[in-house]
Design a protein around this motif. Structure first.
Motif, PDB file in Angstrom:
ATOM      1  N   LYS A 166      68.001   4.447  30.931  1.00  0.00           N
ATOM      2  CA  LYS A 166      68.216   4.749  32.345  1.00  0.00           C
ATOM      3  C   LYS A 166      67.309   3.927  33.248  1.00  0.00           C
ATOM      4  O   LYS A 166      67.725   3.489  34.332  1.00  0.00           O
ATOM      5  N   VAL A 172      71.704   6.516  29.920  1.00  0.00           N
ATOM      6  CA  VAL A 172      73.039   6.493  30.530  1.00  0.00           C
ATOM      7  C   VAL A 172      74.038   6.400  29.390  1.00  0.00           C
ATOM      8  O   VAL A 172      73.971   5.490  28.559  1.00  0.00           O
ATOM      9  N   ASP A 203      74.767   9.971  33.421  1.00  0.00           N
ATOM     10  CA  ASP A 203      73.346  10.190  33.137  1.00  0.00           C
ATOM     11  C   ASP A 203      73.189  11.242  32.054  1.00  0.00           C
ATOM     12  O   ASP A 203      73.928  12.243  32.009  1.00  0.00           O
ATOM     13  N   GLU A 250      65.428   9.412  28.749  1.00  0.00           N
ATOM     14  CA  GLU A 250      66.460   9.429  29.786  1.00  0.00           C
ATOM     15  C   GLU A 250      67.391   8.240  29.563  1.00  0.00           C
ATOM     16  O   GLU A 250      66.940   7.098  29.456  1.00  0.00           O
TER      17      GLU A 250
END
Length: 353
Positions: free
Chosen positions: A343, A273, A243, A271
């Motif tokens: 994300k 990954v 993350d 946000e």
């Protein structure tokens, strides 16, 4: 040979839908592997192509013919099962020629077809033996020979190697691939083993929950996974997924900042990954600081399992490593080989055009 065309295909058991409106084109002569975790629908899809499961909705075409309501015997397919399904009281030759005998084919024609298939598969010395006198690999060849003699438009394989030991699996997947290269028959192959999928397929279909996540050539899926599921499923060891958050043109990950993958837009505050494959991590002076948990030497490579910010990651080194469990090392990802996913959706963030 023939192409297989699937349009809006659905399968429902009572009120439970297990195949959700699939669209898939399998080209004439292709070797396509359906792969995914247990329960993803890959074997159900294969059985629908074979005619062993009814189609609830949609269209299933083999060549120009819609086969939704045709029985298996009229679809011009041949299926190789996981458990071989040989008749124990019949010889190898009789097993291979049984379907042709049931069609009423002339004995001499059956013998010629059986002998030809046996020569291709290295079974000629075993034609008079019974299945109990054969090894697992030889039995699987007999099952394949039984399919070959029918000269079908499409071969279907349902996890044919899962009952074999590791060494024999490697040998048999090579033989199946060589067989396809020789016969050029359209082949649909189901496995849960992504190594089998990577080494055998022209195209891989990754499935999850009765849906297709991505279709593409093996290295296309490996190099450019469409989402975090494909990224984690394709590759062994699997991709490390961490993350993170985009800030100041970089990615904040596990207490450090890393370069964005080439061309990915720097959407401030997004946000994400961050994905990096184990072989794209190298020891360096700056980067991800992690603690070594397990060192696994395999001979040609060393796999290292590490703890990073409360989670587990894996690194693969070509050289022998000097550190052991408990050591703290710093790993630098190769920026050109890194991946970024949204994300919230899990989808790959594409580079700006």
């Amino acid at each position: 040979m023939a192409e297989v065309t699937i349009r809006a295909l659905r399968k429902t058991y009572g009120g439970l839908q297990v195949i959700h409106g699939l669209d898939l084109d399998i080209p004439d002569g292709a070797f396509v592997v359906l792969v995914g975790p247990s329960g993803c629908g890959k074997s159900t899809l294969l059985r629908m192509i074979a005619g062993l499961e009814e189609v609830t909705e949609g269209d299933l075409m083999i060549g120009p013919k819609r086969v939704n309501n045709l029985p298996p015997s009229e679809r011009d397919i041949a299926m190789v099962f996981q458990n071989y399904a040989l008749y124990p009281h019949k010889t190898v030759a009789a097993n291979m020629g049984f379907a042709l005998k049931m069609r009423g084919m002339d004995k001499d024609a059956i013998r010629q077809k059986v002998e030809h298939a046996a020569a291709i598969l290295g079974l000629t010395p075993y034609l008079d033996r019974y299945p109990r006198a054969l090894s697992g690999g030889q039995r699987q060849r007999v099952a394949m020979g039984r399919a070959i003699v029918r000269d079908p438009q499409v071969f279907l394989f349902d996890e044919p190697l899962s009952n074999l030991d590791a060494k024999l699996r490697v040998q048999m997947r090579t033989e199946i691939k060589e067989l396809h290269q020789r016969l050029k028959t359209t082949t649909v192959y189901v496995t849960h083993d992504q190594i089998e999928a990577m080494t055998m397929a022209d195209r891989i279909v990754v499935m999850q929950g009765g849906r297709i996540e991505q279709v593409g050539a093996p290295l296309e899926l490996y190099d450019r996974p469409a989402n975090t599921f494909v990224a984690a499923f394709i590759g062994s060891p699997s991709m490390n997924l961490l993350d993170g958050r985009i800030a100041d043109g970089r990615v904040e990950v596990a207490g450090t900042t890393l370069p964005l993958p080439p061309g990915v837009p720097a959407d401030e505050g997004r946000e994400v990954v961050y994905g990096i494959r184990p072989e794209h991590l190298a020891e360096a002076g700056q980067g991800l600081v992690a603690k070594v948990a397990v060192v696994e030497p395999t001979g040609s490579e060393t796999h290292v399992v590490l703890r990073l910010a409360g989670r587990e990651i894996t690194a693969v080194f070509r050289n022998r490593v000097a550190f052991g469990p408990g050591a703290t090392i710093t790993l630098a990802p190769d920026p050109s080989a890194s991946h970024l996913f949204d994300k919230a959706t899990g989808k790959r963030i594409q580079a700006a055009q």
